[in-house]
Design an enzyme around this catalytic site. Structure first.
Site, short mmCIF file in Angstrom:
data_model
loop_
_atom_site.label_atom_id
_atom_site.label_comp_id
_atom_site.label_asym_id
_atom_site.label_seq_id
_atom_site.Cartn_x
_atom_site.Cartn_y
_atom_site.Cartn_z
CE LYS A 131 0.63 -4.44 6.27
NZ LYS A 131 0.64 -4.07 7.69
CD GLU A 132 0.01 3.61 0.58
OE1 GLU A 132 0.46 4.26 1.52
OE2 GLU A 132 0.19 3.92 -0.62
CG LEU A 133 -1.04 -2.75 -5.39
CD1 LEU A 133 -1.58 -1.77 -6.42
CD2 LEU A 133 0.23 -3.42 -5.90
#
Length: 147
Positions: free
Chosen positions: A81-83
């Protein structure tokens, strides 16, 4: 985000706590901070919508994202999700991305093999094959370069 006045952090560190948090990333964060660089690092292990919102705001508010790819980074839904958000910021506001390969082969990340392969991503997101394909597409970028 059109002006640097909206930047909260110089650097956002994206990493898998279990692989790198207590050693490499903590030293990297300290070295950057000692150099006067404002770093966002999240050491909390519990997730949740409030935490996710804080992380997304930190990503959007950073000039640079450093991605520390490690053995289980691609197996962590939260890291993915961060990526995904980092790649959106790269496309939309020109955020700089600096990859670091911690005990992984850069070609595994680049070609999405090994722990970064489509089957591992499919297991990670625990959805159907199309969801795994979506994550694979999100990771499809020129990893190995600063951009």
């Amino acid at each position: 985000m059109s002006s640097s006045s909206q930047r909260i952090y110089d650097v956002f560190l994206s990493f898998r706590e279990a692989d790198t948090g207590r050693n490499f990333v903590s030293h990297l964060s300290q070295a950057l901070s000692n150099a006067g660089i404002k770093v966002y690092i999240d050491n909390r292990l519990d997730g949740g919508t409030v935490l996710e919102l804080q992380l997304l705001q930190a990503i959007r508010g950073s000039r640079i994202s450093i991605l520390v790819f490690s053995e289980t980074y691609g197996k962590c839904r939260f890291c993915l999700k961060e990526l995904e958000q980092i790649m959106k910021c790269r496309r939309n506001v020109g955020q700089i991305i600096m990859p670091i390969f911690y005990e992984v082969d850069p070609s595994d990340v680049r070609h999405q093999m090994g722990s970064f392969g489509i089957l591992d991503l499919q297991d990670t997101v625990k959805k159907d094959f199309r969801e795994g394909k979506r994550w694979k597409w999100k990771m499809n970028c020129p990893i190995g370069k600063v951009y």
